[in-house]
Motif scaffolding. Sequence first.
Motif, PDB file in Angstrom:
ATOM      1  N   PHE A   1      -7.700  15.227  -5.924  1.00  0.00           N
ATOM      2  CA  PHE A   1      -7.950  14.259  -5.308  1.00  0.00           C
ATOM      3  C   PHE A   1      -7.257  13.403  -6.402  1.00  0.00           C
ATOM      4  N   LEU A   2      -7.551  13.703  -8.141  1.00  0.00           N
ATOM      5  CA  LEU A   2      -6.275  12.242  -8.587  1.00  0.00           C
ATOM      6  C   LEU A   2      -5.169  12.600  -7.904  1.00  0.00           C
ATOM      7  N   MET A   3      -3.817  13.450  -7.531  1.00  0.00           N
ATOM      8  CA  MET A   3      -2.842  13.721  -7.174  1.00  0.00           C
ATOM      9  C   MET A   3      -3.110  11.839  -5.616  1.00  0.00           C
ATOM     10  N   PHE A   4      -4.381  12.249  -5.075  1.00  0.00           N
ATOM     11  CA  PHE A   4      -4.990  11.779  -4.106  1.00  0.00           C
ATOM     12  C   PHE A   4      -4.753  10.072  -4.518  1.00  0.00           C
ATOM     13  N   LEU A   5      -5.874   9.733  -5.201  1.00  0.00           N
ATOM     14  CA  LEU A   5      -5.690   8.320  -6.503  1.00  0.00           C
ATOM     15  C   LEU A   5      -5.016   7.507  -6.423  1.00  0.00           C
ATOM     16  N   PHE A   6      -4.004   8.413  -7.239  1.00  0.00           N
ATOM     17  CA  PHE A   6      -2.279   7.929  -8.038  1.00  0.00           C
ATOM     18  C   PHE A   6      -1.690   7.875  -7.209  1.00  0.00           C
ATOM     19  N   ALA A   7      -1.708   7.920  -5.865  1.00  0.00           N
ATOM     20  CA  ALA A   7      -0.931   7.521  -4.466  1.00  0.00           C
ATOM     21  C   ALA A   7      -1.949   6.449  -3.929  1.00  0.00           C
ATOM     22  N   VAL A   8      -2.971   6.568  -4.034  1.00  0.00           N
ATOM     23  CA  VAL A   8      -3.671   5.236  -3.510  1.00  0.00           C
ATOM     24  C   VAL A   8      -3.091   4.240  -4.702  1.00  0.00           C
ATOM     25  N   GLY A   9      -3.314   4.010  -5.300  1.00  0.00           N
ATOM     26  CA  GLY A   9      -2.681   3.360  -6.336  1.00  0.00           C
ATOM     27  C   GLY A   9      -1.797   2.204  -6.464  1.00  0.00           C
ATOM     28  N   TYR A  10      -0.870   3.967  -6.647  1.00  0.00           N
ATOM     29  CA  TYR A  10       1.030   3.183  -6.286  1.00  0.00           C
ATOM     30  C   TYR A  10       1.011   2.823  -4.802  1.00  0.00           C
ATOM     31  N   LYS A  11       0.486   2.813  -3.773  1.00  0.00           N
ATOM     32  CA  LYS A  11       0.637   2.037  -2.348  1.00  0.00           C
ATOM     33  C   LYS A  11       0.552   0.350  -3.059  1.00  0.00           C
ATOM     34  N   VAL A  12      -0.755   0.407  -3.179  1.00  0.00           N
ATOM     35  CA  VAL A  12      -1.501  -1.064  -3.554  1.00  0.00           C
ATOM     36  C   VAL A  12      -0.598  -1.579  -4.403  1.00  0.00           C
ATOM     37  N   GLY A  13      -0.725  -1.489  -5.433  1.00  0.00           N
ATOM     38  CA  GLY A  13      -0.633  -1.839  -6.915  1.00  0.00           C
ATOM     39  C   GLY A  13       0.061  -2.773  -6.587  1.00  0.00           C
ATOM     40  N   PRO A  14       1.511  -3.298  -6.259  1.00  0.00           N
ATOM     41  CA  PRO A  14       2.062  -4.372  -6.574  1.00  0.00           C
ATOM     42  C   PRO A  14       0.878  -5.404  -4.726  1.00  0.00           C
ATOM     43  N   GLN A  15       0.768  -5.425  -4.298  1.00  0.00           N
ATOM     44  CA  GLN A  15      -0.286  -6.056  -3.807  1.00  0.00           C
ATOM     45  C   GLN A  15      -1.346  -6.359  -4.373  1.00  0.00           C
ATOM     46  N   PHE A  16      -2.171  -5.562  -4.670  1.00  0.00           N
ATOM     47  CA  PHE A  16      -3.345  -5.835  -4.619  1.00  0.00           C
ATOM     48  C   PHE A  16      -3.028  -7.137  -6.462  1.00  0.00           C
ATOM     49  N   ILE A  17      -2.526  -6.642  -7.412  1.00  0.00           N
ATOM     50  CA  ILE A  17      -2.074  -7.422  -8.549  1.00  0.00           C
ATOM     51  C   ILE A  17      -1.690  -9.038  -7.788  1.00  0.00           C
ATOM     52  N   GLN A  18      -1.038  -8.479  -6.578  1.00  0.00           N
ATOM     53  CA  GLN A  18       0.038 -10.244  -6.416  1.00  0.00           C
ATOM     54  C   GLN A  18      -1.530 -10.705  -5.932  1.00  0.00           C
ATOM     55  N   GLY A  19      -2.720 -10.040  -5.241  1.00  0.00           N
ATOM     56  CA  GLY A  19      -3.885 -10.872  -4.847  1.00  0.00           C
ATOM     57  C   GLY A  19      -4.550 -11.937  -5.501  1.00  0.00           C
ATOM     58  N   LEU A  20      -4.360 -11.082  -6.974  1.00  0.00           N
ATOM     59  CA  LEU A  20      -5.075 -11.727  -8.008  1.00  0.00           C
ATOM     60  C   LEU A  20      -4.668 -12.738  -8.497  1.00  0.00           C
ATOM     61  N   LYS A  21      -3.601 -13.282  -7.985  1.00  0.00           N
ATOM     62  CA  LYS A  21      -3.197 -14.601  -7.933  1.00  0.00           C
ATOM     63  C   LYS A  21      -3.616 -15.014  -7.697  1.00  0.00           C
ATOM     64  N   LYS A  22      -3.119 -16.754  -7.550  1.00  0.00           N
ATOM     65  CA  LYS A  22      -3.561 -18.209  -6.838  1.00  0.00           C
ATOM     66  C   LYS A  22      -3.502 -18.390  -5.288  1.00  0.00           C
ATOM     67  N   ASP A  23      -2.258 -17.502  -4.542  1.00  0.00           N
ATOM     68  CA  ASP A  23      -1.892 -17.330  -3.149  1.00  0.00           C
ATOM     69  C   ASP A  23      -3.008 -16.512  -2.095  1.00  0.00           C
ATOM     70  N   GLY A  24      -3.549 -16.018  -3.310  1.00  0.00           N
ATOM     71  CA  GLY A  24      -4.159 -14.333  -2.653  1.00  0.00           C
ATOM     72  C   GLY A  24      -6.001 -14.416  -2.916  1.00  0.00           C
ATOM     73  N   LEU A  25      -5.597 -15.304  -3.469  1.00  0.00           N
ATOM     74  CA  LEU A  25      -7.377 -15.240  -4.144  1.00  0.00           C
ATOM     75  C   LEU A  25      -8.383 -15.091  -2.778  1.00  0.00           C
ATOM     76  N   PRO A  26      -8.178 -15.909  -1.935  1.00  0.00           N
ATOM     77  CA  PRO A  26      -9.420 -16.373  -1.238  1.00  0.00           C
ATOM     78  C   PRO A  26      -9.226 -14.809  -0.387  1.00  0.00           C
ATOM     79  N   GLN A  27      -8.272 -14.383   0.382  1.00  0.00           N
ATOM     80  CA  GLN A  27      -8.374 -13.225   0.788  1.00  0.00           C
ATOM     81  C   GLN A  27      -9.005 -11.768  -0.425  1.00  0.00           C
TER      82      GLN A  27
END
Length: 563
Positions: free
Chosen positions: A65-91
Amino acid sequence: MNWLFTQLKAHPELAFFLTIGVGYLIGKIKIGYFQLGSVTGTLLTGVLVGQLGIAIGADTKAIFFLMFLFAVGYKVGPQFIQGLKKDGLPQVFFAIFVCVGGLAVAYIAAKVMGYDLGYATGLLAGALTQSAVIGVGQDTINSLPDLSAELKTQYNNSIPIAYAVTYIMGTVVFAWFFSSFGPKILGIDLAKECKDYEAKLGAKMDDPGVMPAMQMNALRTYKITNGKFANRKVAELESSFAPTAAFVTRMRHEGKVIDPNGNVVIVPGDIVVVGSKSKDLVEHEKEIGEEVYDPELMDFKIEFLDVVMTNKEFLGKTLGDIVQEKGHDFRRNVMVRKITRIGHELPIQANLTIQAGDVLTLVGKLEDVERVAKTVGTPDRRTDMSDMVFVGLGILLGGLVGLLSFKVSNIPLSLSTSGGALISGLLLSYWRATRPTFGAIPAAGLWIMDSMGLCAFVAIVGLISGPGFIAGIKAVGISLLFVGIAVTFFTCAIAVLGGRYLFKFHPAILFGACAGSMTTTAALGAIQENAKSKVPVLGYTITYAVANTIKTIWGAVIVFLLV
């Protein structure tokens, strides 16, 4: 059969691999665009095999389970952080809105039906199709100090029962609602809306050659026999393809093979290698001259190279802006063949905004591809090796941080090791996206951690809880199935109506955002099939990254709400 059953009980490791193999097999069964999926297939198989009374270590599942969750974070990390910036805030806000709505609906349903912690958590996991809730919910229940060991076991066994009952219909309802019923209640033609949105994107291009330049189909060799281009510059031949982009990659000029720039003057009899869209190459043959075979002229290397977008100069800008700013010579002999974000291919449009971690597949002449790749980002060359130092220490660091806790009303609150691994994957993958010189995990390795990690976890969950599955179904009755459908349906309604009338998303983006907020890939496939377009994925990526994180945490929140 008795011999087989005896061996499986004596060797639980064999029962585990039987569950994995058969589970993936069942998961491949597809009816229309609905597919049971490997996770549910593995869980159901585990429950069935578990009827034999397989004794397998419960702690083993935590590793997977730890291996899976780390992989989930690894896959979406850049988009997650980018989404917190201005252009992605509505989504980002939309994903939070839908996740909170889904949690509220599941919580109310659990309270009304009088479900215990286990069934409520399983209902949330299945009706909102978030398998990771199972592990986080079990970790949270195990951390409650006032629960007896007997109750913890009972609740932990109830979670996969409720999940298995509600997940299948949850997936079906999400796919049906977002692809068919949702557009109908809004009174729209989704295919037409997507087509109009694509036209809208294309109409904003300042450079008429931008959009076609994003994909190269072929290289053709012509001998200049038409006087139209005699004594004219190479740049004029290239511009004659407008609005399609074209490049003279190589040429035999006055008998010598050269790599031309746009200022070389063409003389009759020269042979040119032109790269462009196949359709345009055929149509322009008569204007240029006859197609010829010249093996020496074509003796050069073409490269396909994935490039991770890391150069801050280009992040937040559209493809059209980048091409216009850098000019024709910057992209000479190089085309963008594909753009991928969180594993999903995006529609190539001039107004597509580039985000950190986007992967551009460049194709063209070797030296030119290398030149452009170094300018826009960092080449992501194929490798068979994962950076296990990065993986191992990353999970360790996240797990240790997750163990830190504080008390609220005498209830200890913490991220737990699972939540810590998820956050660690998010942050470290974003760090890698900006400095991709370490932490490489090839696609195959990431798939093992992601898919196999989760399926191994639920396989063990199924094997352990199998003996109590039938009793659990009898305890809650068939009503659980209909409660799950209701939770899924009302969450869908919150997403569609809220996205349209509160967030005012364009329909082409709305339904992709709905699928992302529910982290339901099956729904995205159904939406794209109905829309006959890839445009909905533009709303899927940021919402998926945010919702995948939030809904995983809901596994702990639902327990604390009901405790």
